[in-house]
Design a protein around this motif. Structure first.
Motif, PDB file in Angstrom:
ATOM      1  N   ASP A 194      -1.923   6.805  -4.080  1.00 23.76           N
ATOM      2  CA  ASP A 194      -2.317   6.556  -5.459  1.00 23.76           C
ATOM      3  C   ASP A 194      -1.838   7.695  -6.350  1.00 23.76           C
TER       4      ASP A 194
ATOM      5  N   THR B 206       0.827  -1.201   0.000  1.00 24.96           N
ATOM      6  CA  THR B 206       0.000   0.000   0.000  1.00 24.96           C
ATOM      7  C   THR B 206       0.859   1.247   0.000  1.00 24.96           C
TER       8      THR B 206
ATOM      9  N   ARG C 233      -3.031  -2.125  -2.877  1.00 24.39           N
ATOM     10  CA  ARG C 233      -4.186  -1.335  -2.432  1.00 24.39           C
ATOM     11  C   ARG C 233      -3.691   0.070  -2.109  1.00 24.39           C
ATOM     12  N   TYR C 234      -4.230   1.060  -2.774  1.00 22.83           N
ATOM     13  CA  TYR C 234      -3.819   2.439  -2.541  1.00 22.83           C
ATOM     14  C   TYR C 234      -4.616   3.027  -1.381  1.00 22.83           C
TER      15      TYR C 234
ATOM     16  N   HIS D   1       3.670   5.586  -8.509  1.00 21.77           N
ATOM     17  CA  HIS D   1       3.427   4.345  -7.783  1.00 21.77           C
ATOM     18  C   HIS D   1       2.676   3.337  -8.643  1.00 21.77           C
ATOM     19  N   ARG D   2       1.765   3.798  -9.488  1.00 19.92           N
ATOM     20  CA  ARG D   2       1.065   2.878 -10.390  1.00 19.92           C
ATOM     21  C   ARG D   2       2.049   2.254 -11.377  1.00 19.92           C
TER      22      ARG D   2
END
Length: 346
Positions: free
Chosen positions: A34, A31, A52-53, A38-39
């Motif tokens: 978002d 985590t 999971r963001y 990071h994606r």
């Protein structure tokens, strides 16, 4: 409820921890915020890793995250660190302290909570007036906002009913040459006293330590995470030696020594007693000489180019160095930090 939840999963340490857990066959949930970077990083993770963001400064988001994952262990790495903490200290407190409290409150009873801390909690370390090695029992006295916030987070962890472990990290480094090509990082290195003591540690060994701490019989312990004895170094030798391994031989200017008569003018690094951590976690796999050799190999053809530009690099970086033309005899890191970023004191 077998998953390991890793916060700050796309930072330097977080990425290494996620990969180590995945390699160990663990059920991993990563985590972080978002954002686009990071994606992109998430797309490169092993397919077994769930992402999971979440914004950990939002207690409702933390509750929802923990409820969805129901982790057996939480490795809490999310943090705002130097030098950027000095310009965003309010945000840093929300991340470094408040988010820790939210995670502790949300975690189910019996969760193993592994907290990332730092030897910054010990404060300034003048090698002329201190002796021996840092240990879990060395008195803490933070000199900057980072050490202060980490110490506050440690207290929250110790006061919780969870099965906690605290890992205090030394100077985390990587064999990836690209990680060092940042002007702010170079500037920060140059403002530190060149004769300060520093114990480095390969980020992959840090990852091994965190992974092991989720299951090892170390509940209620504070452990110091540094490399083996070859990682006990002098501050002014580290960056130039690593740069030389990449090909940038004599490409970094020399900084200033610390004032032996002013304990408060030193940075928060020192040599560490990691014997208990090594005994319990068995994490030390990469020596300093091994890291230098691997860095040279990874740099490849770039080494020849860097060797050619080294004289120019030294000239340019000297002109931009924190003590350039100040006439100072000794380094004054806290004043240099204040001048460049913001007041660092707690």
């Amino acid at each position: 409820m077998n998953a390991v939840l890793v916060t700050g999963a796309f930072g330097l340490v977080g990425s290494a921890v996620v990969r180590q857990l995945a390699a160990d066959g663990r059920d991993v949930v990563a985590t972080d915020l978002d954002i686009g970077a990071h994606r992109k990083a998430a797309a490169a993770l092993p397919s077994s890793v769930q992402v999971r963001y979440a914004d950990l400064t939002d207690p409702a988001a933390v509750d929802a995250l923990v409820e969805a994952v129901r982790p057996a262990a939480i490795i809490h790495l999310a943090a705002v660190i130097p030098p950027f903490i000095y310009t965003r200290r309010d945000l840093a407190r929300r991340v470094n302290v408040d988010a820790t409290g939210y995670l502790l409150a949300a975690a189910p009873a019996g969760t193993r909570f592994v907290q990332a801390s730092s030897i910054a909690v010990y404060g300034s370390r003048n090698p002329h007036t201190v002796s021996g090695l840092l240990s879990a029992d060395t008195p803490t006295h933070p000199a900057d906002v980072y050490g202060d916030q980490k110490l506050q987070a440690e207290k929250l962890v110790r006061d919780s009913p969870l099965d906690w472990v605290i890992l205090r990290l030394g100077g985390v480094i990587t064999v990836d040459p690209g990680a060092y090509m940042k002007l702010d990082n170079l500037y920060f290195e140059q403002l530190l006293p060149i004769d300060g003591r520093l114990q480095t540690v390969d980020v992959r060994d840090v990852a091994s330590a965190f992974a092991a701490a989720t299951t090892a019989p170390v509940v209620g312990e504070t452990l110091l995470i540094g490399g083996d004895d070859s990682h006990r170094q002098i501050q002014g030798d580290v960056a130039p030696t690593m740069a030389a391994a990449m090909g940038l031989v004599n490409g970094l200017p020399t900084g200033l020594p610390g004032n032996p008569d002013h304990d408060e003018d030193w940075f928060t690094t020192d040599w560490m007693d990691s014997s208990r951590a090594q005994e319990a976690l068995g994490f030390q796999h990469h020596s300093w000489p091994d890291m230098l050799a691997e860095t040279a190999t990874r740099a490849g053809a770039l080494r020849g180019l860097l060797r050619m530009v080294a004289p120019l690099s030294r000239t340019v970086l000297r002109s931009r160095a924190p003590y350039h033309r100040t006439g100072q005899q000794f380094a004054d890191p806290w004043r240099a930090i204040a001048d460049k970023w913001n007041e660092p004191r707690p």
